[in-house]
Design a protein around this motif. Structure first.
Motif, PDB file in Angstrom:
ATOM      1  N   ARG A   1       0.967  -1.254   0.061  1.00  0.00           N
ATOM      2  CA  ARG A   1       0.025  -0.180   0.116  1.00  0.00           C
ATOM      3  C   ARG A   1       0.907   1.104   0.006  1.00  0.00           C
ATOM      4  O   ARG A   1       0.293   2.243  -0.460  1.00  0.00           O
ATOM      5  N   THR A   2       2.083   1.046   0.488  1.00  0.00           N
ATOM      6  CA  THR A   2       3.003   2.364   0.516  1.00  0.00           C
ATOM      7  C   THR A   2       3.972   2.615  -0.562  1.00  0.00           C
ATOM      8  O   THR A   2       3.868   3.247  -1.461  1.00  0.00           O
ATOM      9  N   LEU A   3       4.798   1.583  -0.752  1.00  0.00           N
ATOM     10  CA  LEU A   3       5.619   1.571  -1.650  1.00  0.00           C
ATOM     11  C   LEU A   3       5.321   1.488  -2.871  1.00  0.00           C
ATOM     12  O   LEU A   3       5.970   1.932  -4.082  1.00  0.00           O
ATOM     13  N   ARG A   4       4.335   0.573  -3.096  1.00  0.00           N
ATOM     14  CA  ARG A   4       3.763   0.510  -4.538  1.00  0.00           C
ATOM     15  C   ARG A   4       2.577   1.403  -4.881  1.00  0.00           C
ATOM     16  O   ARG A   4       2.849   2.276  -5.734  1.00  0.00           O
ATOM     17  N   GLU A   5       1.466   1.451  -3.997  1.00  0.00           N
ATOM     18  CA  GLU A   5       0.127   2.257  -4.408  1.00  0.00           C
ATOM     19  C   GLU A   5       0.603   3.600  -4.226  1.00  0.00           C
ATOM     20  O   GLU A   5       0.194   4.777  -4.807  1.00  0.00           O
ATOM     21  N   THR A   6       1.193   4.101  -2.908  1.00  0.00           N
ATOM     22  CA  THR A   6       1.302   5.522  -2.490  1.00  0.00           C
ATOM     23  C   THR A   6       2.615   6.394  -3.202  1.00  0.00           C
ATOM     24  O   THR A   6       2.194   7.297  -3.856  1.00  0.00           O
ATOM     25  N   TYR A   7       3.672   5.437  -3.313  1.00  0.00           N
ATOM     26  CA  TYR A   7       4.758   6.084  -3.863  1.00  0.00           C
ATOM     27  C   TYR A   7       5.128   5.587  -5.421  1.00  0.00           C
ATOM     28  O   TYR A   7       5.979   6.080  -6.016  1.00  0.00           O
ATOM     29  N   SER A   8       4.609   4.429  -5.752  1.00  0.00           N
ATOM     30  CA  SER A   8       4.887   3.780  -7.053  1.00  0.00           C
ATOM     31  C   SER A   8       6.447   3.640  -7.285  1.00  0.00           C
ATOM     32  O   SER A   8       7.217   3.840  -8.220  1.00  0.00           O
ATOM     33  N   TYR A   9       7.098   3.192  -6.152  1.00  0.00           N
ATOM     34  CA  TYR A   9       8.589   2.828  -6.079  1.00  0.00           C
ATOM     35  C   TYR A   9       8.920   1.514  -6.539  1.00  0.00           C
ATOM     36  O   TYR A   9      10.098   1.175  -7.053  1.00  0.00           O
ATOM     37  N   THR A  10       7.828   0.538  -6.708  1.00  0.00           N
ATOM     38  CA  THR A  10       8.185  -0.839  -6.908  1.00  0.00           C
ATOM     39  C   THR A  10       6.873  -1.608  -7.271  1.00  0.00           C
ATOM     40  O   THR A  10       5.644  -0.944  -7.106  1.00  0.00           O
ATOM     41  N   TYR A  11       6.902  -2.568  -7.960  1.00  0.00           N
ATOM     42  CA  TYR A  11       5.779  -3.520  -8.321  1.00  0.00           C
ATOM     43  C   TYR A  11       5.545  -4.546  -7.268  1.00  0.00           C
ATOM     44  O   TYR A  11       4.409  -4.615  -6.791  1.00  0.00           O
ATOM     45  N   THR A  12       6.852  -4.993  -6.561  1.00  0.00           N
ATOM     46  CA  THR A  12       6.417  -6.410  -6.012  1.00  0.00           C
ATOM     47  C   THR A  12       7.371  -6.510  -4.550  1.00  0.00           C
ATOM     48  O   THR A  12       8.164  -6.954  -4.423  1.00  0.00           O
ATOM     49  N   PRO A  13       6.775  -5.508  -3.519  1.00  0.00           N
ATOM     50  CA  PRO A  13       7.419  -5.617  -2.198  1.00  0.00           C
ATOM     51  C   PRO A  13       7.025  -6.675  -1.672  1.00  0.00           C
ATOM     52  O   PRO A  13       6.295  -7.265  -1.737  1.00  0.00           O
ATOM     53  N   TYR A  14       8.118  -7.016  -0.501  1.00  0.00           N
ATOM     54  CA  TYR A  14       7.700  -8.406   0.108  1.00  0.00           C
ATOM     55  C   TYR A  14       8.047  -8.185   1.594  1.00  0.00           C
ATOM     56  O   TYR A  14       8.979  -7.480   1.909  1.00  0.00           O
ATOM     57  N   ALA A  15       7.652  -9.366   2.395  1.00  0.00           N
ATOM     58  CA  ALA A  15       8.193  -9.358   3.751  1.00  0.00           C
ATOM     59  C   ALA A  15       7.745 -10.634   4.159  1.00  0.00           C
ATOM     60  O   ALA A  15       6.814 -11.405   3.964  1.00  0.00           O
ATOM     61  N   TYR A  16       8.739 -11.360   4.977  1.00  0.00           N
ATOM     62  CA  TYR A  16       8.633 -12.771   5.496  1.00  0.00           C
ATOM     63  C   TYR A  16       9.428 -13.190   6.650  1.00  0.00           C
ATOM     64  O   TYR A  16      10.487 -12.288   6.885  1.00  0.00           O
ATOM     65  N   LEU A  17       9.083 -14.137   7.125  1.00  0.00           N
ATOM     66  CA  LEU A  17       9.931 -14.786   8.382  1.00  0.00           C
ATOM     67  C   LEU A  17       9.928 -16.126   8.012  1.00  0.00           C
ATOM     68  O   LEU A  17       9.292 -16.840   7.475  1.00  0.00           O
ATOM     69  N   THR A  18      11.308 -16.744   7.966  1.00  0.00           N
ATOM     70  CA  THR A  18      11.596 -17.653   7.878  1.00  0.00           C
ATOM     71  C   THR A  18      11.333 -18.589   9.002  1.00  0.00           C
ATOM     72  O   THR A  18      10.829 -18.173   9.919  1.00  0.00           O
ATOM     73  N   SER A  19      11.211 -19.999   8.641  1.00  0.00           N
ATOM     74  CA  SER A  19      10.699 -20.744   9.766  1.00  0.00           C
ATOM     75  C   SER A  19      11.341 -22.257  10.024  1.00  0.00           C
ATOM     76  O   SER A  19      11.146 -23.207  10.034  1.00  0.00           O
ATOM     77  N   GLY A  20      12.901 -21.910  10.328  1.00  0.00           N
ATOM     78  CA  GLY A  20      13.527 -22.799  10.768  1.00  0.00           C
ATOM     79  C   GLY A  20      13.610 -23.339  12.024  1.00  0.00           C
ATOM     80  O   GLY A  20      12.925 -22.754  12.930  1.00  0.00           O
ATOM     81  N   ARG A  21      14.209 -24.617  12.299  1.00  0.00           N
ATOM     82  CA  ARG A  21      13.748 -25.160  13.729  1.00  0.00           C
ATOM     83  C   ARG A  21      15.068 -24.468  14.679  1.00  0.00           C
ATOM     84  O   ARG A  21      14.456 -24.175  15.895  1.00  0.00           O
TER      85      ARG A  21
END
Length: 685
Positions: A311-331
Motif C-alpha cells: 500500500r505504501t511502496l507501490r500504491e502511494t509512492y510507485s517505487y516498486t511493483y512487488t514489495p515483500y516481507a516474510y519470516l523464515t521458519s527454521g527449527r
C-alpha cells in the motif's frame, strides 16, 4: 424477449437484496467460517525403523513419495556438498547409469529427484499407480546404492559454477545471501555461500562421506500420498526399502546465531539500473512462544495486496511493483526480511518508507479490522492448501522434524486467529526493533546510504571490500599536533584538573532496552570513577592511578589482569586521545578513506585500536578494536559525535559503544571542569 428475462431476473435479485436490508454498493462480508477437520492419515514403521506417513488420496490412480532426511546445507563441511550429493543420486545407482535411469523413468512418465536446502534434504518420487514398481525400485537404489561417477561429478560442477556466475546477475539473489550472513553471522552454517572455489573443492570422497553419514532410515521420515491403503502399501515399502540399513548418524546441531553489527551493507553492481533493498534481522526459532506473533507481523507488512508495503511502496509512492516481507521458519535459527527492487533514484526514499512502516508496527497498535483481514488471509490459505495432499504430507514431515505433535499443527488456525494486536506489537518491538539495511545496486547510490549509519561494503563474492587507502603526507606527530589543536590545545587541556561528565545512557541487547544515567569523574593525573546506573543493575569502574576495580552492584572485583588494568589506567587520563604518544602508544597512519584518516594505535601489550580522524577537523569520530567475548573475539566500535566547547576544550556530547549484540548509547553529555573531587571517590569504600 431475452433481454426482458435478464432484466426481470435482475429485478428479482435486487428485490431480494433490498428485502434483506442490503444496499447497492455494499461490500459483501465474509461467509461464516466452516468447521475445519485435519485430513486423516496413518503412521507406521518399517522393520529398519523408517517412519512412514500414509495419506490416502483416491481421486487419481497416482502415488507420490517424499522422503525427508535430517541433514542438509547446514550439515556440510564444504558449501555445496549437500546439494551436489542430492543431484548426484540419479547420476548412477545400483545397476543403472544416469542415462538408463532417465530413460526408464521417462518411458513410464515417472520421476525421481532430490534437493537440499537449509536443515534438510528431500528425495521425491512420483508415478501412476501401475508403474510404481519401477519408480520405487529406482527410488530405493538412489537411497541405498548411489555410485557417484567421477565424470558425472565433473559435469555437475560446471553446472553449479555457472549457477554461481548467474547469481551475480541477480541483485535480489545476492541480497538474500548477504542478508543471511548479516542475520546469522558471516561464518554461520546457515549463511555459508556456495562459490566456484567451494564447488571445486568437493571430492567424491567428501560426497560419499556425507551420503553414508546422513542417508539412513533412522535419520529420515517418508510420506506416501496417493491411491493406496496403509495395509497394502506397507509390504510394498518393506520389500523395496526394508534392506536400507540404519547407521550411526552424526547429528548436527545448528550453532547459535551471531548477527553482524547493525548497519548498512552494500554490494556494488555497476550495471544496475535499480537497487535490491531490504531490512533484515535475526529472529527466533520456530518453537519460540512468540514465533507466530512475529509471523503475523511479517504478514501484516508483506501479505500481498493487503500488506502495508504494497500500500505504501507501490500504491502511494510507485517505487516498486512487488514489495515483500516474510519470516523464515527454521527449527534453530530464523531471519526476518522486508524489501523491494526500486529505481536507483529512490533507493534512500524506499528505505525510509520501510523504516517508517517498521517503526509503526513496533510502536503502534494495528487496527483490529486490518489485523483480522491478514489473519483470514493466512488461515484461509492454510485451509485451502489442504486440497493438495502433498501439502498435508509436508506438514506431517515438518512437524516430525521439528519435534512438534500433530495436534500443534492442527491448532494453528485457532492460535493464529487468537493473536492480539498488542501481542504482535510487543513481539515485533522486542525482537525486530533493530534492523540492518542491505542494498545491492549501482555505486551511484552509495553516498545516499551514509545517512542511515555505518556502511559496510562487500564484493560480489561476499567478501569485505578492500579499498585502497589514499596516502596521507604527514607524520603521526604532526597528526597528533593537529588533533590537539582541534581539541583546544594542550595549554587549555592541561588547565583541567578535574572533569565531571553526566548524561543519559541506554542499554540495548537483542531489542530489549533499558534506560539509565551516566556519571564519570576524572582527576589528574589518571584517576577515574564511572558509574552507569540502569536501575535493574549498576556498573562501576574506578582507578586511583595505581589500582583498578570493577563493581556490579555491591560486588567489588579488583582488576589484576595486566593488559586490562593498563587500559583502564590509560583511559582515566583527562582527554586521553591528546596524550596517546606520552602514554607509550605507537601510532601508524594507514591512509585516508573518504573523509577519514585511519590510524592504527598499538600499546605496550600489543593491543590494537583503529582510530578514524576527520580529515577536515582532525577530531576523532570512530574508534574500533577487538575484545574477547564468551563466544570468541568481537568487534567493539565507539562513535563520537556533536563535539561541544567547554572551557576552551572540545568534548563529544554523544558516544555510542557497540559490542556484538550490545549497544550502549550515552547522549546529552554535559561537562563540568575544575570542580572539587575528593581522592576517596576513586577507591571502593
Amino acid at each position: 424477449m431475452k433481454q426482458y428475462i435478464i432484466l426481470f431476473s435482475m429485478f428479482l435479485a435486487l428485490h431480494s437484496a433490498f428485502g434483506q436490508g442490503l444496499k447497492l454498493g455494499d461490500k459483501p462480508g465474509p461467509l461464516p467460517a466452516k468447521e475445519f477437520a485435519f485430513p486423516k492419515y496413518t503412521e507406521l514403521f518399517l522393520s529398519n525403523g523408517l517412519k512412514v506417513f500414509v495419506i490416502e488420496d483416491h481421486e487419481q490412480p497416482t502415488v507420490a513419495l517424499k522422503l525427508q532426511i535430517r541433514g542438509g546445507e547446514v550439515s556440510e563441511s564444504i558449501p555445496g556438498t549437500a546439494a551436489v550429493v542430492a543431484e548426484m543420486l540419479t547420476k548412477g545407482a545400483g545397476k543403472r547409469d544416469a542415462l538408463t535411469i532417465a530413460k526408464e523413468l521417462d518411458g513410464v512418465g515417472a520421476g525421481v529427484s532430490a534437493s537440499s536446502s537449509g536443515d534438510i534434504t528431500n528425495v521425491t518420487g512420483e508415478s501412476i499407480l501401475k508403474h510404481m514398481p519401477i519408480m520405487l525400485e529406482i527410488f530405493s537404489d538412489v537411497l541405498r546404492s548411489a555410485n557417484f561417477p567421477e565424470d558425472e561429478l565433473a559435469k555437475l560442477k560446471k553446472q553449479k559454477i555457472s549457477e554461481v556466475k548467474l547469481e551475480k546477475a541477480n541483485g535480489n539473489a545476492m541480497l538474500q545471501v548477504m542478508s543471511r550472513k548479516i542475520a546469522y553471522g558471516a561464518n554461520h552454517p546457515s549463511a555459508r555461500h556456495k562459490s566456484e572455489a567451494s564447488y571445486n573443492a568437493i571430492t567424491i570422497d567428501e560426497i560419499k562421506k556425507f551420503y553414508s553419514s546422513y542417508y539412513r532410515p533412522n535419520n529420515a521420515t517418508l510420506a506416501v500420498v496417493g491411491d493406496v491403503k496403509p495395509e497394502e502399501i506397507k509390504p510394498i515399502l518393506e520389500k523395496a526399502l526394508g534392506a536400507w540399513t540404519p547407521g550411526d548418524v552424526n547429528e548436527f546441531r545448528t550453532p547459535k546465531a551471531e548477527p553482524m553489527p547493525q548497519g548498512v551493507y552494500f554490494i556494488a553492481r555497476p550495471s544496475s539500473v535499480q537497487s535490491a533493498t531490504a531490512l533484515t534481522a535475526n529472529s527466533v526459532p520456530n518453537n519460540h512462544p512468540e514465533f507466530e506473533k512475529l509471523r503475523l507481523g511479517a504478514n501484516l507488512m508483506g501479505a500481498g495486496f493487503s500488506g502495508r508495503l504494497f500500500r505504501t511502496l507501490r500504491e502511494t509512492y510507485s517505487y516498486t511493483y512487488t514489495p515483500y516481507a516474510y519470516l523464515t521458519s527454521g527449527r534453530e535459527v530464523n531471519r526476518y526480511i522486508c524489501g523491494a527492487d526500486v529505481r536507483n533514484s529512490v533507493t534512500d526514499s524506499a528505505i525510509k518508507v520501510m523504516q517508517s512502516e517498521m517503526t509503526k508496527i513496533t510502536t503502534e497498535l494495528a487496527p483490529n479490522d486490518e489485523l483480522d483481514l491478514i489473519k483470514r488471509f493466512v488461515v484461509g490459505q492454510f485451509k485451502m492448501n489442504f486440497e493438495n495432499s502433498d501439502f498435508v504430507a509436508g506438514l506431517l514431515l515438518n512437524a516430525d522434524y521439528n519435534n512438534q505433535p500433530i495436534s500443534y499443527v492442527k491448532e494453528f488456525p485457532n492460535r493464529f486467529t487468537a493473536i492480539t494486536s498488542e501481542q504482535m506489537k510487543s513481539a515485533m518491538s522486542k525482537h525486530l526493533s533493530k534492523l540492518s539495511i542491505v542494498v545491492v545496486g549501482s555505486p551511484d547510490v552509495l553516498e545516499t546510504l551514509k545517512q542511515f549509519g555505518p556502511v559496510y561494503e562487500y564484493t560480489t563474492d561476499f567478501e569485505v571490500k578492500k579499498t585502497e587507502l589514499k596516502k596521507v603526507d604527514m607524520t603521526p606527530q604532526e597528526l597528533m599536533e593537529k588533533h590537539r589543536k582541534a581539541l583546544g590545545g594542550m595549554e587549555n587541556i592541561s588547565k583541567i584538573s578535574t572533569l565531571i561528565t553526566t548524561g543519559t545512557a541506554s542499554f540495548d541487547m537483542n531489542g530489549q532496552q533499558m534506560q539509565g544515567t551516566l556519571l564519570r569523574k576524572q582527576k589528574a593525573p589518571g584517576k577515574e570513577v564511572t558509574i552507569m546506573d540502569f536501575k535493574m543493575f549498576k556498573q562501576t569502574m574506578m582507578t586511583d592511578g595505581n589500582q583498578a576495580w570493577r563493581m556490579m552492584g555491591p560486588q567489588v572485583q579488583e582488576v589484576t589482569e595486566a593488559d586490562e588494568k593498563q587500559g583502564m589506567l590509560n583511559n582515566a587520563h583527562i582527554v586521553e586521545s591528546a596524550r596517546m604518544l606520552e602514554l607509550g602508544k605507537t601510532l601508524t597512519i594507514k591512509g585516508q578513506e573518504g573523509n577519514a584518516i585511519l590510524v592504527e594505535s598499538k600499546d605496550a601489550s600489543g593491543e590494537i585500536e583503529t582510530l578514524y580522524f576527520d580529515a577536515n577537523t582532525f577530531l576523532i569520530t570512530t574508534m574500533k578494536s577487538v575484545a574477547k567475548g564468551p563466544q570468541g573475539d568481537v568487534e567493539v566500535t565507539q562513535s563520537y559525535a556533536n563535539y561541544t566547547d567547554v572551557g576552551g576544550v572540545k568534548f563529544p556530547s554523544k558516544l555510542i559503544l557497540e559490542q556484538g549484540q550490545i549497544v550502549i548509547t550515552m547522549d546529552g553529555l554535559k561537562y563540568q571542569i575544575n570542580q572539587e573531587v575528593k581522592d576517596s571517590e576513586f577507591k571502593p569504600e
